[in-house]
Design a protein around this motif. Structure first.
Motif, PDB file in Angstrom:
ATOM      1  N   GLY A  58     -17.239 -73.528 -53.481  1.00  0.00           N
ATOM      2  CA  GLY A  58     -17.414 -72.520 -54.243  1.00  0.00           C
ATOM      3  C   GLY A  58     -16.323 -72.156 -55.555  1.00  0.00           C
ATOM      4  O   GLY A  58     -16.528 -71.074 -55.887  1.00  0.00           O
ATOM      5  N   ARG A  59     -15.515 -73.136 -55.541  1.00  0.00           N
ATOM      6  CA  ARG A  59     -14.337 -73.089 -56.840  1.00  0.00           C
ATOM      7  C   ARG A  59     -13.789 -74.301 -57.190  1.00  0.00           C
ATOM      8  O   ARG A  59     -14.241 -75.336 -56.586  1.00  0.00           O
ATOM      9  CB  ARG A  59     -13.316 -72.008 -55.852  1.00  0.00           C
ATOM     10  CG  ARG A  59     -12.297 -72.855 -54.761  1.00  0.00           C
ATOM     11  CD  ARG A  59     -11.332 -72.057 -54.472  1.00  0.00           C
ATOM     12  NE  ARG A  59     -10.470 -72.898 -53.522  1.00  0.00           N
ATOM     13  CZ  ARG A  59      -9.263 -73.820 -53.520  1.00  0.00           C
ATOM     14  NH1 ARG A  59      -9.171 -74.127 -54.918  1.00  0.00           N
ATOM     15  NH2 ARG A  59      -8.819 -74.363 -52.726  1.00  0.00           N
ATOM     16  N   THR A  60     -13.148 -74.321 -58.015  1.00  0.00           N
ATOM     17  CA  THR A  60     -12.392 -75.279 -58.721  1.00  0.00           C
ATOM     18  C   THR A  60     -11.289 -75.314 -58.041  1.00  0.00           C
ATOM     19  O   THR A  60     -10.542 -74.461 -57.494  1.00  0.00           O
ATOM     20  CB  THR A  60     -12.175 -75.239 -60.321  1.00  0.00           C
ATOM     21  OG1 THR A  60     -11.656 -73.965 -60.509  1.00  0.00           O
ATOM     22  CG2 THR A  60     -13.744 -75.370 -60.891  1.00  0.00           C
TER      23      THR A  60
ATOM     24  N   LYS B  59     -15.294 -74.255 -66.233  1.00  0.00           N
ATOM     25  CA  LYS B  59     -14.771 -74.004 -64.618  1.00  0.00           C
ATOM     26  C   LYS B  59     -16.012 -73.423 -63.931  1.00  0.00           C
ATOM     27  O   LYS B  59     -16.254 -73.915 -62.916  1.00  0.00           O
ATOM     28  CB  LYS B  59     -13.602 -73.153 -64.647  1.00  0.00           C
ATOM     29  CG  LYS B  59     -12.091 -73.819 -64.963  1.00  0.00           C
ATOM     30  CD  LYS B  59     -11.148 -73.004 -64.810  1.00  0.00           C
ATOM     31  CE  LYS B  59     -11.291 -71.602 -65.319  1.00  0.00           C
ATOM     32  NZ  LYS B  59      -9.706 -70.816 -65.003  1.00  0.00           N
ATOM     33  N   ALA B  60     -16.715 -72.535 -64.642  1.00  0.00           N
ATOM     34  CA  ALA B  60     -17.846 -71.788 -63.703  1.00  0.00           C
ATOM     35  C   ALA B  60     -18.961 -72.848 -63.319  1.00  0.00           C
ATOM     36  O   ALA B  60     -19.720 -72.890 -62.449  1.00  0.00           O
ATOM     37  CB  ALA B  60     -18.487 -70.783 -64.555  1.00  0.00           C
ATOM     38  N   HIS B  61     -19.130 -73.694 -64.668  1.00  0.00           N
ATOM     39  CA  HIS B  61     -20.296 -74.537 -64.159  1.00  0.00           C
ATOM     40  C   HIS B  61     -19.907 -75.653 -63.019  1.00  0.00           C
ATOM     41  O   HIS B  61     -20.732 -75.924 -62.441  1.00  0.00           O
ATOM     42  CB  HIS B  61     -20.491 -75.383 -65.434  1.00  0.00           C
ATOM     43  CG  HIS B  61     -21.395 -76.461 -65.200  1.00  0.00           C
ATOM     44  ND1 HIS B  61     -22.984 -76.353 -65.259  1.00  0.00           N
ATOM     45  CD2 HIS B  61     -21.197 -77.931 -65.370  1.00  0.00           C
ATOM     46  CE1 HIS B  61     -23.545 -77.583 -65.234  1.00  0.00           C
ATOM     47  NE2 HIS B  61     -22.641 -78.529 -65.135  1.00  0.00           N
TER      48      HIS B  61
ATOM     49  N   ALA C  71     -17.962 -75.068 -60.547  1.00  0.00           N
ATOM     50  CA  ALA C  71     -17.533 -74.279 -59.473  1.00  0.00           C
ATOM     51  C   ALA C  71     -19.122 -74.082 -58.613  1.00  0.00           C
ATOM     52  O   ALA C  71     -19.058 -74.232 -57.488  1.00  0.00           O
ATOM     53  CB  ALA C  71     -16.970 -73.043 -59.538  1.00  0.00           C
ATOM     54  N   ALA C  72     -19.863 -74.217 -59.433  1.00  0.00           N
ATOM     55  CA  ALA C  72     -21.293 -73.822 -58.856  1.00  0.00           C
ATOM     56  C   ALA C  72     -21.986 -75.180 -58.416  1.00  0.00           C
ATOM     57  O   ALA C  72     -22.845 -74.978 -57.489  1.00  0.00           O
ATOM     58  CB  ALA C  72     -22.227 -73.648 -60.085  1.00  0.00           C
ATOM     59  N   GLN C  73     -21.278 -76.133 -58.587  1.00  0.00           N
ATOM     60  CA  GLN C  73     -21.727 -77.457 -57.958  1.00  0.00           C
ATOM     61  C   GLN C  73     -20.819 -77.978 -56.893  1.00  0.00           C
ATOM     62  O   GLN C  73     -20.841 -79.042 -56.232  1.00  0.00           O
ATOM     63  CB  GLN C  73     -21.530 -78.575 -59.063  1.00  0.00           C
ATOM     64  CG  GLN C  73     -22.720 -78.225 -60.216  1.00  0.00           C
ATOM     65  CD  GLN C  73     -22.463 -79.294 -61.260  1.00  0.00           C
ATOM     66  OE1 GLN C  73     -22.791 -80.465 -61.028  1.00  0.00           O
ATOM     67  NE2 GLN C  73     -21.844 -78.889 -62.406  1.00  0.00           N
TER      68      GLN C  73
ATOM     69  N   GLU D 272     -16.144 -71.021 -69.057  1.00  0.00           N
ATOM     70  CA  GLU D 272     -17.576 -71.539 -68.822  1.00  0.00           C
ATOM     71  C   GLU D 272     -17.553 -73.040 -68.140  1.00  0.00           C
ATOM     72  O   GLU D 272     -18.332 -73.295 -67.300  1.00  0.00           O
ATOM     73  CB  GLU D 272     -18.188 -71.564 -70.265  1.00  0.00           C
ATOM     74  CG  GLU D 272     -19.672 -72.186 -70.015  1.00  0.00           C
ATOM     75  CD  GLU D 272     -20.242 -72.178 -71.437  1.00  0.00           C
ATOM     76  OE1 GLU D 272     -21.548 -72.666 -71.464  1.00  0.00           O
ATOM     77  OE2 GLU D 272     -19.866 -71.751 -72.548  1.00  0.00           O
TER      78      GLU D 272
END
Length: 253
Positions: free
Chosen positions: A217-219, A207-209, A211-213, A205
């Motif tokens: 589009g990824r960490t 990482k997903a948060h 990546a969205a910023q 969760e």
């Protein structure tokens, strides 16, 4: 990469994460690599894997905030691998808390590892680099240097690393030694996983948060930083010095 064979590199905080990835990459580039960490045994699996692949590596246990320990560690590297031509100051810790909750010990611990450690290591190796008239110092900063809630100590240390780097570039440039800093954004490591645990969310969760910023589009992963180190220590990067490179998947001010 040209002219790296026979040269020795030192990577601090090399037992895992970014440090281990950097060590592996530098071996691929032709360097012999000393992996320094507070926990020498934790470096051994990386050293063994490098050896099995035909590379040359050495694990050295040291507290980089200890002056005598640093001198002894560098002497060991010189004896077993040769004079260091590359230093990657990667070792770091976090002691996150809001300012009003942060203890003086938490402040001092972070400063000792990041700033005192980078200073002691850089001072110890620069004599070999200046004698060789060739050297590369890469310091790990962070996007947190721009300010980050709950990280007054870490942000201050990482901002200090940037000023330290620029000063090294000015002082050592005439000896053929460059100094640059890399400021990673969100990189998937045990440290970022620990941050997720501290704030009570799953790592996925978290990482997903993040990546969205991030514009790409990824960490990030440790190899992203290792690739950047590889360039900065190369022969071709000799005219790049005193720079802070934000490896964060997008622009940072």
């Amino acid at each position: 990469m040209s002219n790296t064979n026979g040269r020795t590199a030192i990577v601090t905080g090399a037992a895992r994460g970014i440090g281990a990835a950097v060590a592996r990459r530098l071996v691929e580039d032709g360097f012999s690599v000393a992996l320094l960490d507070l926990d020498e045994a934790a470096c051994q699996p990386v050293v063994d894997a490098i050896g099995s692949a035909g590379g040359r590596a050495l694990a050295v246990g040291v507290d980089i905030s200890d002056e005598a320990g640093v001198e002894a560690a560098v002497t060991q590297v010189v004896t077993e691998l040769g004079d260091p031509a590359v230093l990657v100051n990667n070792a770091g810790i976090t002691r996150d808390n809001l300012l009003f909750k942060m203890s003086a010990d938490d402040w001092e611990s972070v400063m000792k590892v990041h700033l005192r450690g980078a200073f002691l290591m850089s001072r110890a190796v620069q004599r070999y680099m200046t004698e060789q008239r060739w050297g590369r110092i890469v310091n790990l900063s962070s996007t947190s240097a721009l300010g980050n809630r709950g990280q007054a100590n870490y942000a201050a240390a990482k901002a200090g690393i940037q000023g330290f780097t620029k000063t090294l570039a000015i002082e050592l440039g005439k000896f053929g030694v460059t100094a640059n800093a890399i400021a990673p954004g969100f990189i998937e490591t045990e440290m970022t996983a620990a941050t997720a645990a501290r704030i009570g969310v799953s790592f996925e969760e978290f990482k997903a948060h993040a990546a969205a910023q991030i514009p790409v589009g990824r960490t990030g992963n440790p190899e992203d930083i290792a690739h950047t180190v590889s360039f900065l220590v190369s022969e071709g990067a000799g005219f790049v010095s005193g720079q802070v490179i934000y490896v964060a998947g997008g622009p940072r001010a």
